[in-house]
Every structure is written in structure tokens, then in C-alpha cells.
Design a protein around this motif. Structure first.
Motif: not given
Length: 205
Positions: A186-196
């Protein structure tokens, strides 16, 4: 007094310098009440006591080591005798845990805000027995000399305006093996865009 192993529930295991990035994050999750498979951390003190290059476990140079140098250092890690007091500590911690375990590299500085090192270090699964455990620990230590890791470290260093390369402190996480129906991250931010926002990726097994 040096600590060579730490239970994942220990407060000291929450410190990255003692448990590496992966180990410290797992220890914090455990202390917050999340379900974390039981285990322990082999601290960077153990790796530092291997007699590499005359006992100097810090390898600093202006460029990436050559392929033959990486091979030589990996071989040294895999064959250099481990001081006898270290296996005794590791085996004692393993006997308390028992059964099959996952042995996971946990480098200080991985999974940070400026670099991830994802996929650059080794993990050994379904390890059973003290001899196999020690060999798996060696494999994790040796992965510090994977060519991809040094290339990535050089890229990150250049991006941050530094060309100095070092062997980072390395811990190893040993956890009870879980045979899961599904596994993921689970990512707390999009790993591509950085969007939270939370992004979950998973696969069967």
C-alpha cells in the motif's frame, strides 16, 4: 554494549540506524498495533564485524566499483568467517521464533523520501534451520554489492549533487513465514504522480 539482535517489538527496533529502513517501519507498525508477523532484527553491528578489506566496512570512492570488485566483495561476504559470538546470538533469537522464516535485507536509508532502493536488495523465503538461516543472512549482506544497487546509488547521488559512494549500514529482518492468499503493498502517495492518496497493488499468493 553492542546489540546484535533486537525483537521487532523492542523500542530500539524503531530506530533506523539499529534496524534499517524496513525493520524500523515494521517495528513501528507493531508498536501501533498492526498485525506484523513476529520476528527479530539482526543489527548492522553484525555486518560491521565481518573482516572486509582489513576490517573497514566503509567503502568510499568517487565512482562506482567495477564488476570484478563487486564480485570480489560479494565473495568475501559469502565466505569470510562470521565471529563466533554473532551466530550464537542469531541462533538464540531464531530458536525463540522457530519454524520457517523470511529473511529480508533492511538497509539504512532505503525507502526514504529521496530514494527507494526497491528490488535492489535480496530476500530469502521459506528458510528453515539455523545453518540455512545464517546462509540466508550472508546472502542479504552480500546483496549490498549487487551491481544494480551501486548504479542506483550513483544515480541518486548525482541527482543530489554528491558522487561519493559508501556501503550503507545493513540490518537483516527475520520474520515468521506467512503463506498468504494474497500479498501486496500500500502506497500512501501515488508512486508515479506523487499525488497524496492510497494506492494498493496485490497479487495472489
Amino acid at each position: 554494549m553492542k546489540r546484535y539482535t533486537l525483537d521487532l517489538t523492542a523500542k530500539a527496533a524503531c530506530e533506523e540506524q539499529s534496524a534499517g529502513g524496513k525493520g524500523a517501519n515494521l517495528a513501528r507498525l507493531a508498536r501501533y498495533g498492526f498485525q506484523v508477523p513476529p520476528g527479530f532484527v539482526i543489527t548492522p553491528c553484525a555486518f560491521r564485524e565481518l573482516d572486509l578489506d582489513g576490517g573497514d566496512a566503509v567503502f568510499r570512492r568517487p565512482d562506482s566499483p567495477s564488476q570484478p570488485e563487486l564480485v570480489r566483495l560479494r565473495d568475501r561476504v559469502l565466505t569470510t568467517p562470521i565471529p563466533s559470538h554473532i551466530p550464537r546470538k542469531i541462533e538464540r533469537a531464531y530458536r525463540k521464533l522457530g519454524g520457517r522464516v523470511a529473511v529480508r535485507s533492511s538497509m539504512v536509508g532505503e525507502d526514504g523520501s529521496g530514494a527507494s532502493f526497491a528490488g535492489q536488495l535480496d530476500t530469502v523465503l521459506d528458510v528453515a534451520g539455523e545453518a540455512a538461516l545464517l546462509q540466508a543472512v550472508r546472502s542479504c549482506w552480500a546483496s549490498l554489492f549487487n551491481p544494480g544497487l551501486w548504479s542506483y546509488q550513483q544515480e541518486v547521488g548525482m541527482a543530489q549533487g554528491s558522487s561519493a559512494l559508501t556501503i550503507p549500514p545493513m540490518a537483516v529482518v527475520v520474520q515468521q513465514m506467512v503463506h498468504a492468499r494474497a500479498a501486496g503493498v500500500a502506497f500512501s502517495a501515488d508512486p508515479i504522480t506523487g499525488e497524496r492518496h492510497v494506492v494498493i497493488e496485490a497479487v495472489a499468493g
